[in-house]
Enzyme design. Structure first.
Site, mmCIF file in Angstrom:
data_model
loop_
_atom_site.group_PDB
_atom_site.id
_atom_site.type_symbol
_atom_site.label_atom_id
_atom_site.label_comp_id
_atom_site.label_asym_id
_atom_site.label_seq_id
_atom_site.Cartn_x
_atom_site.Cartn_y
_atom_site.Cartn_z
ATOM 1 N N GLY A 42 3.862 31.305 -11.763
ATOM 2 C CA GLY A 42 3.367 32.621 -11.382
ATOM 3 C C GLY A 42 1.891 32.591 -11.052
ATOM 4 O O GLY A 42 1.385 31.610 -10.497
ATOM 5 N N THR B 81 0.805 8.627 8.352
ATOM 6 C CA THR B 81 1.458 9.922 8.179
ATOM 7 C C THR B 81 2.972 9.738 8.064
ATOM 8 O O THR B 81 3.542 8.740 8.508
ATOM 9 C CB THR B 81 1.173 10.863 9.366
ATOM 10 O OG1 THR B 81 1.784 10.315 10.552
ATOM 11 C CG2 THR B 81 -0.314 11.041 9.595
ATOM 12 N N GLY C 295 -2.220 6.405 4.321
ATOM 13 C CA GLY C 295 -1.278 5.290 4.303
ATOM 14 C C GLY C 295 -0.349 5.307 5.505
ATOM 15 O O GLY C 295 0.635 4.563 5.556
ATOM 16 N N GLU D 94 0.833 -1.208 0.000
ATOM 17 C CA GLU D 94 0.000 0.000 0.000
ATOM 18 C C GLU D 94 0.865 1.254 0.000
ATOM 19 O O GLU D 94 0.613 2.211 -0.756
ATOM 20 C CB GLU D 94 -0.917 0.007 1.222
ATOM 21 C CG GLU D 94 -1.772 1.261 1.324
ATOM 22 C CD GLU D 94 -2.616 1.322 2.589
ATOM 23 O OE1 GLU D 94 -3.209 2.378 2.851
ATOM 24 O OE2 GLU D 94 -2.669 0.305 3.303
#
Length: 387
Positions: free
Chosen positions: A344, A370, A368, A247
């Site tokens: 920009g 932190t 998934g 994962e």
């Protein structure tokens, strides 16, 4: 650039085929899906018809028996194009593998063909209002009843594919006093009494992805709703830990693909856009910034490709996958920030792909697990003491 060696001619032929599918079935509609907050169900039906779901499943369950490189290509192509509303990855390479690896024969025969065809859409419900990256803190319970059934109560949040889902793998405590050793996984279907879906959540990015709250109010589950049956009762946390490397690598794969795409878009933009009579790309600051970003993304690509090789050899460990996840997603956010700056004012306009990529990137450092949790996992593998 360093040549990538993962892909065979068959893989590249698949890449071309999937690109044509995206051009026809996703590209014309994704903007509208972002506005409505979810993709149309037909994009799942079309994917099933074309064999783009659950490709790595054995043929006996409706898959193609393909190697995982085909799924890698799919992840990359979706993120390169910014089609982040499409939840195929979680459905095909998280939900289906749980059932394939841990499910009973009856569960595999019943659910996997339906996932492969798109008849059912899958989700996995881990996160809760008070438990995100810390899966040991899950409060949803599924308590065994005298007749052998389970009574589920609790709620989940931030659930990808949650609004569309026909089948949800739910993480619940079967032994609340057992901590991690009291966790199990359940197969909960749309329409079961007491199972309700909350509102679709409005997010900073991934706007076309149907992310929802889920509620379980005295949901009575038959004994055969326990993923894997009695043999897997209270082994849910172990199952989760075994599947997390893949994962997390999926997140890293998408992070690198999105980063390279943003660089390519920005190079094209700064060649054309002029400031004080010169292309923005002619200024040293622009050139050096892009050179630094490209170097870091190239390093990330080589590392992630090595992780993919390890995965194919069943040698990818949790710490290495955690390194890939945290480092590439931190880099992704850095790349997006710099690329928006080089655009920009146009970099702040939603019509520009780089703006959407900037918004989509931020959650990669959160779900998934932190990135702070990733570092904890890595330090533990190094033998460093923790709290």
């Amino acid at each position: 650039m360093i040549e990538r060696t993962l892909f065979t001619p068959d893989h590249e032929a698949f890449r071309d085929s999937f690109r044509r599918f995206m051009d026809k079935e996703i590209a014309p509609f994704h903007d509208a899906w972002e506005e409505q907050g979810y993709v149309d169900r037909k994009v799942w039906d079309k994917a099933g018809e074309n064999g783009f779901l659950c490709m790595s499943l054995p043929e006996e369950y409706g898959g193609a028996g393909a190697d995982l490189i085909y799924s890698v290509i799919q992840f990359e192509e979706l993120w390169v194009r910014g089609f982040t509303g499409i939840g195929y990855a979680l459905h095909s390479e998280i939900v289906a593998p749980y059932i394939l690896r841990y499910g009973t024969d009856e569960q595999k025969k019943h659910y996997l063909p339906k996932l492969a065809s798109g008849e059912m859409i899958g989700a996995i419900a881990m996160s809760e209002p008070a438990a995100g990256s810390d899966l040991q803190g899950v409060r949803t319970t599924a308590l065994k009843q005298p007749d052998g059934s389970y009574l589920m109560n609790g709620s989940k949040t931030f659930i990808t594919n949650g609004w569309h889902a026909d089948l949800v793998i739910v993480v619940a405590k079967t032994d609340p006093a057992g901590g991690a050793k009291g966790t199990s996984l359940f197969l909960v279907e749309r329409g079961m009494p007491g199972f309700e879906k909350g509102k679709r959540l409005k997010k900073l990015g991934l706007k076309a992805q149907d992310t929802s709250e889920l509620f379980f109010n005295d949901v009575r589950l038959p004994a055969d709703a326990l993923l894997g049956g009695a043999a897997q009762e209270n082994r849910g946390f172990v199952c989760l830990m075994e599947q997390l490397p893949w994962e997390r690598l999926q997140i890293a794969i998408s992070a690198v693909a999105a980063s390279q795409s943003a660089i390519d878009q920005t190079v094209a933009y700064v060649k054309d856009r002029k400031v004080f009579g010169q292309p923005v790309g002619a200024y040293q600051n622009t050139r050096y910034t892009l050179a630094e970003l490209q170097t870091e993304v190239q390093v990330a690509q080589v590392f992630v490709d090595k992780c993919i090789e390890l995965l194919m050899q069943e040698k990818l460990d949790t710490a290495t996958a955690s390194m890939a996840k945290y480092w590439t997603t931190d880099l992704q956010c850095k790349v997006m920030d710099e690329c928006v700056q080089l655009h920009g004012g146009y970099g702040f306009m939603w019509e520009y792909p780089v703006t959407r990529a900037y918004a989509d990137a931020r959650v990669q450092r959160i779900y998934g697990g932190t990135n702070e949790i990733m570092k904890e996992v890595i330090t533990r593998a190094m033998g460093l003491p923790g709290r």
